[in-house]
Design a protein around this motif. Structure first.
Motif, PDB file in Angstrom:
ATOM      1  N   ILE A 236       0.859  -1.188   0.000  1.00  0.00           N
ATOM      2  CA  ILE A 236       0.000   0.000   0.000  1.00  0.00           C
ATOM      3  C   ILE A 236       0.893   1.234   0.000  1.00  0.00           C
ATOM      4  N   GLU A 237       0.710   2.093  -0.983  1.00  0.00           N
ATOM      5  CA  GLU A 237       1.469   3.343  -1.075  1.00  0.00           C
ATOM      6  C   GLU A 237       0.519   4.515  -0.875  1.00  0.00           C
ATOM      7  N   GLU A 258       0.665  -1.957   6.128  1.00  0.00           N
ATOM      8  CA  GLU A 258       1.487  -1.512   5.007  1.00  0.00           C
ATOM      9  C   GLU A 258       1.243  -2.346   3.758  1.00  0.00           C
ATOM     10  N   SER A 259       0.558  -3.478   3.910  1.00  0.00           N
ATOM     11  CA  SER A 259       0.201  -4.316   2.764  1.00  0.00           C
ATOM     12  C   SER A 259      -1.069  -5.076   3.106  1.00  0.00           C
ATOM     13  N   ILE A 260      -1.682  -5.647   2.091  1.00  0.00           N
ATOM     14  CA  ILE A 260      -2.912  -6.402   2.302  1.00  0.00           C
ATOM     15  C   ILE A 260      -2.908  -7.620   1.385  1.00  0.00           C
ATOM     16  N   ARG A 261      -3.467  -8.710   1.871  1.00  0.00           N
ATOM     17  CA  ARG A 261      -3.440  -9.959   1.108  1.00  0.00           C
ATOM     18  C   ARG A 261      -4.677 -10.044   0.214  1.00  0.00           C
ATOM     19  N   VAL A 262      -4.458 -10.275  -1.059  1.00  0.00           N
ATOM     20  CA  VAL A 262      -5.566 -10.388  -2.010  1.00  0.00           C
ATOM     21  C   VAL A 262      -5.415 -11.676  -2.810  1.00  0.00           C
ATOM     22  N   SER A 263      -6.496 -12.074  -3.461  1.00  0.00           N
ATOM     23  CA  SER A 263      -6.478 -13.247  -4.338  1.00  0.00           C
ATOM     24  C   SER A 263      -7.302 -12.928  -5.573  1.00  0.00           C
ATOM     25  N   SER A 264      -7.214 -13.820  -6.545  1.00  0.00           N
ATOM     26  CA  SER A 264      -7.983 -13.653  -7.777  1.00  0.00           C
ATOM     27  C   SER A 264      -8.212 -15.019  -8.393  1.00  0.00           C
ATOM     28  N   ASP A 265      -9.375 -15.154  -9.036  1.00  0.00           N
ATOM     29  CA  ASP A 265      -9.657 -16.412  -9.737  1.00  0.00           C
ATOM     30  C   ASP A 265      -8.720 -16.585 -10.928  1.00  0.00           C
ATOM     31  N   ASP A 266      -8.212 -15.485 -11.460  1.00  0.00           N
ATOM     32  CA  ASP A 266      -7.255 -15.525 -12.571  1.00  0.00           C
ATOM     33  C   ASP A 266      -5.875 -15.157 -12.033  1.00  0.00           C
ATOM     34  N   ASP A 268      -3.233 -14.586 -13.444  1.00  0.00           N
ATOM     35  CA  ASP A 268      -2.535 -13.586 -14.251  1.00  0.00           C
ATOM     36  C   ASP A 268      -2.762 -12.175 -13.717  1.00  0.00           C
ATOM     37  N   ASN A 269      -3.792 -11.999 -12.893  1.00  0.00           N
ATOM     38  CA  ASN A 269      -4.041 -10.680 -12.309  1.00  0.00           C
ATOM     39  C   ASN A 269      -3.066 -10.344 -11.189  1.00  0.00           C
ATOM     40  N   LEU A 270      -2.382 -11.353 -10.658  1.00  0.00           N
ATOM     41  CA  LEU A 270      -1.482 -11.150  -9.524  1.00  0.00           C
ATOM     42  C   LEU A 270      -0.063 -10.945 -10.052  1.00  0.00           C
ATOM     43  N   THR A 271       0.247  -9.720 -10.452  1.00  0.00           N
ATOM     44  CA  THR A 271       1.560  -9.394 -11.002  1.00  0.00           C
ATOM     45  C   THR A 271       2.404  -8.662  -9.963  1.00  0.00           C
ATOM     46  N   SER A 272       3.722  -8.672 -10.181  1.00  0.00           N
ATOM     47  CA  SER A 272       4.639  -8.078  -9.209  1.00  0.00           C
ATOM     48  C   SER A 272       4.496  -6.566  -9.106  1.00  0.00           C
ATOM     49  N   ASP A 273       3.930  -5.929 -10.138  1.00  0.00           N
ATOM     50  CA  ASP A 273       3.793  -4.469 -10.111  1.00  0.00           C
ATOM     51  C   ASP A 273       2.452  -4.018  -9.549  1.00  0.00           C
ATOM     52  N   LEU A 274       1.686  -4.959  -8.987  1.00  0.00           N
ATOM     53  CA  LEU A 274       0.388  -4.606  -8.421  1.00  0.00           C
ATOM     54  C   LEU A 274       0.604  -3.828  -7.115  1.00  0.00           C
ATOM     55  N   VAL A 275       0.072  -2.615  -7.056  1.00  0.00           N
ATOM     56  CA  VAL A 275       0.214  -1.746  -5.892  1.00  0.00           C
ATOM     57  C   VAL A 275      -1.134  -1.071  -5.640  1.00  0.00           C
ATOM     58  N   ILE A 276      -1.470  -0.918  -4.375  1.00  0.00           N
ATOM     59  CA  ILE A 276      -2.660  -0.157  -4.000  1.00  0.00           C
ATOM     60  C   ILE A 276      -2.210   1.262  -3.667  1.00  0.00           C
ATOM     61  N   ARG A 277      -2.614   2.220  -4.464  1.00  0.00           N
ATOM     62  CA  ARG A 277      -2.199   3.616  -4.276  1.00  0.00           C
ATOM     63  C   ARG A 277      -3.356   4.431  -3.694  1.00  0.00           C
ATOM     64  N   LEU A 299      -9.854  -1.447  -5.293  1.00  0.00           N
ATOM     65  CA  LEU A 299      -9.525  -2.590  -6.140  1.00  0.00           C
ATOM     66  C   LEU A 299     -10.688  -2.908  -7.074  1.00  0.00           C
ATOM     67  N   GLY A 300     -10.359  -3.484  -8.209  1.00  0.00           N
ATOM     68  CA  GLY A 300     -11.380  -3.879  -9.158  1.00  0.00           C
ATOM     69  C   GLY A 300     -12.109  -5.133  -8.714  1.00  0.00           C
ATOM     70  N   PRO A 301     -13.201  -5.465  -9.392  1.00  0.00           N
ATOM     71  CA  PRO A 301     -13.997  -6.636  -8.996  1.00  0.00           C
ATOM     72  C   PRO A 301     -13.264  -7.956  -9.211  1.00  0.00           C
ATOM     73  N   GLU A 302     -12.172  -7.927  -9.967  1.00  0.00           N
ATOM     74  CA  GLU A 302     -11.436  -9.170 -10.210  1.00  0.00           C
ATOM     75  C   GLU A 302     -10.562  -9.573  -9.027  1.00  0.00           C
TER      76      GLU A 302
END
Length: 438
Positions: A236-237, A258-266, A268-277, A299-302
């Motif tokens: 989280i930034e 400082e961070s939060i755990r998320v998941s996705s059915d896909d 491919d949505n979990l990339t290293s550049d994913l940041v919550i701003r 965050l998006g619905p995905e």
């Protein structure tokens, strides 16, 4: 007197022992020939229920109150009795003969008597007592409980059961204790969706298993489809917009978590550049700005947030501005990414540079020049003279107001082998061939 007794017992001792053995042998022969009548009791013989349909057909169920086992005493010849075991007896209770008070006589018979030896059985006219109840049928949605763990970094996704509703039938009093019907799925390090089969069981309101001996399930086995999702910790930034009021400045920004755990059915949505701003407005602030932001809205619905708490607490510390000036020399500047085989030197090593700082008086009063983290980055620079901007890593709440540059010289270091003259290798001379003497 004592010696006389001793002679009586010790004289002809061998013959005395032989006589005793012979007497015992004769007694055993006589006993076997006579085959006396003896009694023996066998305890805990299970009672088999006959004609249960006499009750179930009347839309009733029963619970055994007493008499599910019986003790039997047999009187017969020793040759028969000593060969018997509890499993050689059969005890039965016929529910078609049930009395109005819910009792039925137990019948016992001996199954093993190859020589047709006469015998008598006694079980004290034991009876089986049962409690009759009305049969009740109800429908329940099947709930799923998991035990064990998936592979680290994975969580359960959607779990479906087929069929997801089943009927349970049983006595009225027992049915009242049922809170829900559930199945248990075992997790053993899986990292992708899987299908398994499970047996539905009845549970009370405390989650304890209910004895299902007298319960009937419309389905004894159900199919469970288990979804599995990958998770990741997303940082989280927090950035600020606007500037504090005159005479005030932003000291530092804190956020929890400082961070939060998320998941996705896909995955491919979990990339290293994913940041919550997140953004916080500090325009005109003269005191700390605190805000709570629900990241579920960012965050998006995905994406699915796996942490229970989705709210991030942000605090922007605002303090009164102050100023301070420190002097810096070339020896206070770190050189980063210096290329190999090159030397770095300052063109004016004795020059002093004035560094203007701003921040709260509390922060500034303890700052030393070494705390500013001054450095230059050579990067792709090579041989020659260069003007390089100095960068800083000041402590939180301290800002470097001005920018400075220093002049440096980059010189290639000559290798000793490069300056030496090549040496000529001596010419090879051919050796004369050896000849054999005549």
């Amino acid at each position: 007197m004592k010696d006389a007794l001793k002679r009586i017992f010790t004289k002809n001792i061998g013959w005395k022992i032989l006589s005793l053995i012979a007497a015992i042998g004769f007694w055993l022969i006589v006993v076997n020939l006579i085959d006396p009548t003896i009694k023996r009791t066998f305890e805990g013989i299970p009672v088999e229920i006959l004609n249960e349909t006499a009750i179930t057909s009347a839309d009733q169920v029963y619970e055994i109150e007493s008499g599910n086992t019986v003790n039997v005493t047999i009187t017969s010849k020793r040759s028969l009795v000593e060969r018997l075991r509890a499993k050689d007896f059969t005890a039965t209770a016929d529910l078609s003969e049930l009395s109005a008070v819910g009792a039925v006589s137990i019948q016992v018979k001996l199954n093993k008597n190859p020589d047709n030896v006469s015998y008598e059985l006694n079980w004290n006219n034991a009876v089986l007592k049962v409690k009759l109840e009305k049969r009740v049928t109800q429908k329940y949605k099947v709930q799923v409980k998991s035990i064990g763990d998936l592979e680290e970094g994975y969580v359960l996704g959607d779990v479906t059961v087929k069929p997801n509703i089943i009927e349970v039938s049983g006595g009225e009093s027992k049915m009242k204790t049922i809170d829900h019907v559930g199945v248990t799925v075992e997790l053993n390090g899986q990292n992708e969706k899987f299908t398994t089969k499970a047996n539905p069981m009845a549970y009370d309101s405390s989650g304890d298993l209910i004895d299902s001996t007298k319960l009937t399930f419309s389905e004894t086995e159900v199919k469970v489809n288990v979804g599995v999702r990958q998770t990741m910790e997303v940082p989280i930034e927090v950035t600020t917009v606007g500037v504090p009021a005159d005479g005030y400045h932003l000291i530092q920004t804190d956020r929890q978590p400082e961070s939060i755990r998320v998941s996705s059915d896909d995955p491919d949505n979990l990339t290293s550049d994913l940041v919550i701003r997140l953004e916080v407005d500090i325009e005109g602030a003269m005191s700390d700005v605190e805000k709570e932001i629900d990241v579920a809205d960012e965050l998006g619905p995905e994406y699915i947030i796996e942490d229970e708490n989705t709210v991030v607490s942000v605090r922007c510390e605002i303090g009164k501005s102050g100023e301070r000036t420190l002097s810096l020399t070339g020896s206070d500047i770190e050189v980063r990414n210096s290329p190999q085989n090159y030397s770095i030197s300052l063109l004016d090593p004795d020059r002093r540079y004035e560094i203007e700082l701003s921040g709260s008086n509390e922060k500034l009063k303890n700052v030393e020049i070494k705390d500013l983290g001054a450095y230059i980055d050579i990067g792709t620079l090579r041989e020659g003279t260069h003007s390089v901007a100095v960068s800083f890593d000041p402590p939180d709440g301290v800002r470097v107001k001005n920018s400075i540059s220093i002049e440096i010289a980059i010189t290639k270091i000559e290798n000793e082998n490069d300056s030496s003259e090549p040496t000529e290798e001596p010419e090879e001379t051919e050796e004369p061939e050896e000849t054999e003497e005549p």
